[in-house]
Design an enzyme around this catalytic site. Structure first.
Site, PDB file in Angstrom:
ATOM      1  N   CYS A 384       9.020   2.882   6.214  1.00  0.00           N
ATOM      2  CA  CYS A 384       9.132   3.514   4.899  1.00  0.00           C
ATOM      3  C   CYS A 384       8.180   4.712   4.795  1.00  0.00           C
ATOM      4  CB  CYS A 384       8.941   2.491   3.795  1.00  0.00           C
ATOM      5  SG  CYS A 384       9.788   2.982   2.286  1.00  0.00           S
ATOM      6  N   HIS A 510      12.879  -1.378   5.075  1.00  0.00           N
ATOM      7  CA  HIS A 510      11.839  -2.366   5.391  1.00  0.00           C
ATOM      8  C   HIS A 510      12.414  -3.486   6.249  1.00  0.00           C
ATOM      9  CE1 HIS A 510       8.689  -1.045   2.505  1.00  0.00           C
ATOM     10  NE2 HIS A 510       9.728  -0.502   1.901  1.00  0.00           N
ATOM     11  N   GLU A 512      10.924  -5.682   7.792  1.00  0.00           N
ATOM     12  CA  GLU A 512      10.119  -6.911   7.678  1.00  0.00           C
ATOM     13  C   GLU A 512      10.681  -7.916   6.677  1.00  0.00           C
ATOM     14  OE1 GLU A 512       9.261  -3.910   6.635  1.00  0.00           O
ATOM     15  OE2 GLU A 512       8.016  -3.928   4.830  1.00  0.00           O
TER      16      GLU A 512
HETATM   17  N1  GLN Z   1       6.111   6.184  -1.483  1.00  0.00           N
HETATM   18  C1  GLN Z   1       7.286   6.323  -0.701  1.00  0.00           C
HETATM   19  C2  GLN Z   1       8.526   6.460  -1.560  1.00  0.00           C
HETATM   20  O1  GLN Z   1       8.544   6.085  -2.690  1.00  0.00           O
HETATM   21  C3  GLN Z   1       7.440   5.189   0.291  1.00  0.00           C
HETATM   22  C4  GLN Z   1       7.550   3.839  -0.335  1.00  0.00           C
HETATM   23  C5  GLN Z   1       7.348   2.707   0.616  1.00  0.00           C
HETATM   24  O2  GLN Z   1       6.680   2.860   1.646  1.00  0.00           O
HETATM   25  N2  GLN Z   1       7.846   1.540   0.299  1.00  0.00           N
HETATM   26  O3  GLN Z   1       9.533   6.954  -1.106  1.00  0.00           O
END
Ligand code: GLN
Length: 536
Positions: A384, A510, A512
């Site tokens: 992410c 994600h 995970e």
């Molecule tokens: N802050 C970033 C976004 O909002 C990544 C978010 C995250 O890592 N879950 O796109």
């Protein structure tokens, strides 16, 4: 349709006793005996969901397929049971009140005074029974967050009391998880705190059917007898839960103590078989008998709190077991990494993960980390925000786009290689408005990710507002940062890779959230394998 049975898990004496793990372990045993089981968590705080909570407050926010931002215990439920949870599996006081207040505004209460009892408790009871009424489950385990005696838990305990009365004890039973502290000075285990906590529960009209006792030493016959007598619980229903080396031992420990047997007896259920944990135990065997080891760096800004990266840590553990590799995790604070010290900070690592996150703090350290992994051919997994940092690093250092950034960090950047989605620009409310839940992604068959997943269409869970900016697609791809996974519906880039690097993958989603004991996530498995190769 056979009626679902309910099991409530309450906690006493102290928080952090691991109600979630006990609930998940019991569920595992019941599932392994042939029942269809799910677990639900009721959280007594007023936030609608933990999505707006800082990880320091609450640990990781777990995301379900249907896009619910939930308590991290749901991650345990999924990892243990290998079945997805949903919005209905996590309910907070905030959500209960919101529903009741909305009904009041609509006029549904027909002029009645709206009160905690019966309106709030009725709504709690309704939420508990939603999963049971779906017809999908034989048994619903409901974990009541917080500790008995907390003011905010009271309506939940009352709802449990009423449900036991409504449904009968053979359809709804209460397990109370408690602590038996060991006093070194006296050389003794102490039952008094448990007696008090059970008394507290009884004052609310609930008497536990089973006591699960967390302890660092074995509890002997005498203690069992004492607990049974003073807590009004049958002796066979006093279950010891001794500290375990790994949470994945707990189902076996509960089996040895006969937790599942007592539960089934009290619920008047007959299992079709003894719990079969063959695959589970195969995993445990590999987990405990590694043939190799690797050093993995987890670079993030919430590293002081292990719960903030719970699912990532567990996924790494699953992948290690799958490869029969012991993974030593080095959590490193991104704020402490600079251009000058990066090689020292990351010395000796065989693989590097840059963690998800929000906001500006620590991102320069993350970008330096990516550069270091890229230049030194160290296996790299960006998750992410970690993927976004990989794109920024490439733009800055390869494309020479000075001050390239995400508009999250610098709204005025001349090169917004990561930018907010069009539909997000209108969003003013923070809660529940990110890109959430499962989205499909089409993989390039000539890629590391395809090799890992062994299929070209995957579905993974998201939780973010910002995206790879397709205006830079041509430039980035031509310079060697390939987009190897794209959302077939929207054309958004979900995965980037450097094909000339041994293993460099950034994913906008994600992974995970989908790794389980029985299905370790292919991307983590592949990453750990690559890290061992790098080590050798
Ligand atoms: N802050 C970033 C976004 O909002 C990544 C978010 C995250 O890592 N879950 O796109």
């Amino acid at each position: 349709m056979p009626k679902a049975k309910y099991i409530f898990v309450t906690g006493g004496v102290s928080s952090s006793l691991g109600k979630g793990i006990i609930a998940a372990s019991l569920a595992k045993l019941l599932q392994a005996s042939g029942f269809s089981v799910t677990i639900q968590k009721l959280d007594p705080y007023i936030n609608i969901d933990p999505g707006t909570l800082n990880p320091y407050e609450h640990g990781e926010c777990f995301v379900t397929n249907d896009g619910a931002e939930t308590d991290l215990d749901l991650g345990h439920y999924e990892r243990f049971l290998n079945i997805p949870t949903s919005q209905a599996n996590n309910v907070t006081t905030g959500r209960i009140y919101q529903t009741v207040i909305n009904k009041e505004r609509r006029g549904d209460y027909l002029g009645k005074t709206v009160q905690v009892i019966p309106h709030i408790t009725d709504e709690i009871k309704r939420r508990i029974q939603i999963l049971g009424q779906s017809g999908d489950y034989d048994i619903i385990i409901t974990e009541i967050g917080g500790t008995v005696g907390d003011i905010e838990s009271l309506p939940y305990v009352e709802a449990v009391r009423q449900l036991q009365w409504d449904l009968g004890k053979e359809n709804a039973l209460v397990i109370h998880l408690t602590l038996i502290p060991y006093l070194a000075a006296a050389g003794e285990l102490k039952t008094k705190p448990t007696q008090h906590s059970v008394k507290e529960l009884m004052q609310s009209g609930v008497s536990p059917d089973i006591l699960v006792c967390r302890t660092e030493r074995h509890i002997n016959e005498g203690i069992r007898r004492k607990l049974a007598l003073f807590c009004n619980v049958e002796k066979e229903a006093i279950i010891e839960s001794i500290d375990a080396n790994t949470i994945y031992d707990v189902p076996n420990l509960m089996y040895k103590e006969g937790l599942d047997k007592v539960v089934l007896k009290k619920l008047k259920l007959k299992a079709e078989r003894e719990p079969t944990l063959t695959k589970w135990n195969k995993f445990l065997h590999k987990y405990k008998n590694p043939k190799n080891s690797v050093e993995i760096g987890l670079i993030g800004k919430y590293v002081e709190l292990q719960d903030a990266y719970k699912s990532i840590l567990e996924s790494i553990g699953h992948a290690g077991a799958q490869n029969e590799i012991k993974v030593n995790i080095h959590s490193i604070h991104s704020e402490e990494i600079t251009k000058e010290n990066v090689s020292d900070q990351l010395k000796g690592l065989n693989g590097i993960i840059v963690a998800p996150g929000f906001g500006e703090r620590g991102i320069e350290g993350k970008i330096e980390t990516v550069r270091f992994a890229r230049e030194n051919n160290i296996p790299f997994l960006g998750i992410c925000l970690g993927m976004q940092m990989a794109v920024i690093e490439y733009a800055r250092n390869i494309l020479k786009l000075k001050d390239a950034n995400s508009t999250e960090m610098n709204p005025k950047t001349p090169f917004p290689v990561i930018d907010i989605m069009e539909e997000q620009k209108e969003v003013t409310q923070k809660g529940g408005t990110m890109r959430l839940g499962a989205w499909e992604c089409k993989l390039d068959t000539n890629s590391k990710v395809f090799q890992a997943y062994q299929k070209d269409l995957i579905s993974e869970r998201h939780r973010h507002r910002y995206e790879y900016n397709n205006e830079y697609y041509k430039q980035l791809s031509a310079a060697g940062l390939k987009a190897t996974g794209v959302n077939p519906e929207t054309g958004l880039v979900e995965i980037v890779e450097i094909p000339t690097h041994p293993w460099f993958v950034g994913v906008q989603y994600h992974p995970e959230y989908k790794s389980t004991v029985l299905n370790p996530h292919p991307l983590f498995v592949s990453f750990i394998k690559a890290s061992l190769k790098f080590k050798k």
